[in-house]
Design an enzyme around this catalytic site. Structure first.
Site: not given
Ligand code: GLN
Length: 587
Positions: A63, A99, A238, A270, A401, A428, A431, A509, A554, A556
């Site tokens: 990549g 993971y 090779q 080579k 998470g 996320c 938060f 969600r 997010h 990032e």
């Molecule tokens: N589990 C949480 C949700 O679904 C946070 C999701 C996440 O951190 N991407 O809202």
């Protein structure tokens, strides 16, 4: 365009008699025009393709080589896009366990992509869409659906030509939509994998169909240096080229991953001789102090000029202005900032690549380097005193998470940050759990929780988004992708972004339950950002803390080495300023 679609479109009886057929015909009319346009684009020699394959073993940085080639063309003034072909049968990466398989990278359009797309975006200027990721799952889904709709008109549906045609259609579609001069097409996995064969076959056909000189094959291999012998061994390279040739592909350029030094002249000669490439087209992909240096390294070896020459691209002088200075900022930090990433050990490794990169981008801008340590939050659940370990860090980050396990430990870590005024960034889930911590310990809502962890909680401060209730299907059904966020004037996020209207990418969600907004705000929580329709709280800020910020989105995913994400920059700068004992962060 396949003949049957043409027939169907001009068959008035079929067209009128069956609504299924009529919608199919309308669709094929659009396809017809579009493919005509694609054809025009190609015969006029506007698109060049660079295929990238990998040999010997995975994890060679294929990549990164793809991105480096793209960057070398970009600095020569060409518009470049990149497509990742993933031979797995998942339709997208959204349902895969990060993971095990690494991060799920969310694109602007909400597509849940393989993490390589993240690398592409961090190197190449543009933003990508779902079209830039072709998986076997998508290809087979389309082919099988078409078969069920009668689209193959009685023919036996086969890998060649039907599956390979669909792969080529998707590659060309992405190419045409992007209007790129050069399209990089990287095949995931290693040559010899059964799953990858249809993709490599499609590459072979495309090399034959496109104008001669309009395609190029870069093969990334491994050249091990054995301790005992001390010399680079070319045999695996090779062999992998032999394997490529057996399926009809001949590489033009070889990028050999070498862990010690660069390939010497004899090894290059080579490889050139055995693999039928020019010696000047054999390059060393070496270990670099920062990823962003690889394009410069390969440029120094002459790769950019060879690629342009082979593709018949006008020899433009590369303009690298800004890039080496940026790389230098990554390489020569004055100081170190220690960041504790609080989560589950299982989440380690590749699943937070974008978070790690965003921290690094921010640190480079702040003039420091980040040391990122993983802290297992389940340990805090066993013994609260263990939070003492956080004292040694300049900042704490709780990333996104899912699920109940480890969540209480994350809340304990957040509590430590709030009560010890440790710079904190929650992303996320981070938060959402910061909101839970505040609800429990400041707003006095005993037993408050997210219904994701405790469905029967007396205070569901974090609850499912209304549109999520009753959903059965898991793939692609979260609140996904780029959405506008309105920021409150004068708030910390406004200061960081320098604007009151931003767009950030989402993947969740659950949300802050509107029934609790008032109670939380009365207790001192500030939600200085909301989704455009004011329906969802997007940020949490505690103004009386040195730096305490949570984002439902997010950020990032949009961080670039030349343009760090504002919340990450604010967080790292605050952690650094705190370390330097400044009375308040200086953004
Ligand atoms: N589990 C949480 C949700 O679904 C946070 C999701 C996440 O951190 N991407 O809202």
């Amino acid at each position: 365009m396949p003949v049957y679609e043409f027939d169907l479109f001009f068959h008035p009886i079929l067209f009128l008699s069956d609504s299924r057929f009529s919608s199919f015909c309308i669709e094929s009319f659009i396809v017809y025009n579009f493919e005509k346009w694609v054809y025009y684009w190609q015969v006029n020699g506007l698109t060049k393709y660079i295929f990238v394959t990998g040999g010997v073993l995975s994890g060679l940085g294929k990549g990164l080589v793809t991105c480096s080639v793209g960057k070398m063309l970009e600095v020569r003034g060409y518009h470049v896009t990149a497509i990742k072909c993933d031979p797995y049968l998942n339709v997208d990466a959204g349902t895969m366990n990060p993971y095990i398989h690494g991060e799920v990278f969310v694109l602007e359009d909400g597509y849940e992509a393989d993490m390589d797309l993240g690398t592409y975006e961090r190197f190449l200027g543009g933003e990508f869409t779902g079209l830039n990721n072709v998986t076997s799952g998508q290809v087979y889904q389309t082919v099988v659906r078409k078969e069920r709709e009668g689209g193959y008109l009685g023919r036996c549906v086969q890998i060649i030509p039907h599956v390979t045609d669909e792969i080529k259609r998707r590659i060309r579609l992405a190419a045409a939509k992007s209007r790129a001069d050069v399209v990089l097409v990287e095949c995931g996995g290693t040559v010899g994998d059964i799953e990858g064969l249809p993709f490599l076959e499609a590459f072979r056909q495309m090399r034959n169909e496109e104008k001669r000189g309009d395609t190029l094959l870069v093969h990334v291999t491994l050249v091990p240096v054995l301790e005992a012998v001390g010399e680079p061994k070319t045999k695996p390279t090779q062999h992998s080229v032999k394997e490529l040739r057996a399926i009809g592909l001949q590489p033009d350029v070889i990028a050999a991953r070498i862990e010690k030094g660069r390939l010497d002249k004899a090894s290059r000669a080579k490889i050139a001789q055995y693999c039928s490439v020019e010696e000047r087209a054999v390059f060393s992909s070496i270990n670099v102090p920062t990823l962003y240096e690889l394009p410069l390294e390969l440029e120094r070896q002459g790769m950019g000029d060879v690629v342009c020459e082979y593709l018949g691209l006008r020899d433009c002088k590369p303009d690298w202005s800004g890039w080496p200075e940026m790389v230098d900022r990554f390489k020569k930090p004055k100081d170190v900032v220690k960041i504790a990433m609080c989560g589950k050990y299982a989440e380690l490794a590749d699943c937070y690549v974008s978070v790690n990169e965003a921290l690094r981008h921010a640190a480079a801008k702040a003039g420091c380097r980040v040391q990122i340590d993983w802290i297992e939050t389940e340990l805090f659940e066993e013994d609260l005193k263990r939070t003492g370990v956080l004292e040694g860090y300049d900042g704490v980050l709780v990333p996104g998470g899912f699920g109940q396990r480890g969540a209480e430990g994350k809340i304990i870590a957040i509590n430590y940050c709030r009560t010890h005024d440790k710079p904190f960034l929650g992303i996320c889930y981070g938060f959402q759990l910061a909101t839970v911590e505040f609800a429990r310990n400041v707003a006095g809502l005993e037993g408050a929780a997210s219904t994701e962890c405790v469905p029967e909680t007396p205070h569901p401060v974090i609850d499912l988004l209304p549109e999520q209730k009753g959903l059965k299907e898991m793939g692609g059904t979260m609140r996904l992708g780029s959405n506008p966020v309105v920021l409150e004037g004068g708030s910390l996020p406004h200061r960081l972004y320098g604007s009151t209207e931003i767009r950030e990418r989402h993947r969740h969600r659950w949300e802050v339950n509107p029934e609790y907004w008032d109670r939380l705000e009365k207790a001192g929580a500030v939600f200085p950002g909301w989704s455009k329709e004011k329906k969802l709280k997007e940020l949490l800020w505690l103004p009386d803390r040195y730096f305490f910020l949570g984002t439902q989105f997010h950020p990032e995913f949009k961080s670039r080495p030349w343009a760090p994400s504002p919340p990450y920059y604010g967080f790292v700068k605050a952690a650094y300023d705190r370390k330097l004992r400044k009375p308040e962060p200086e953004f």
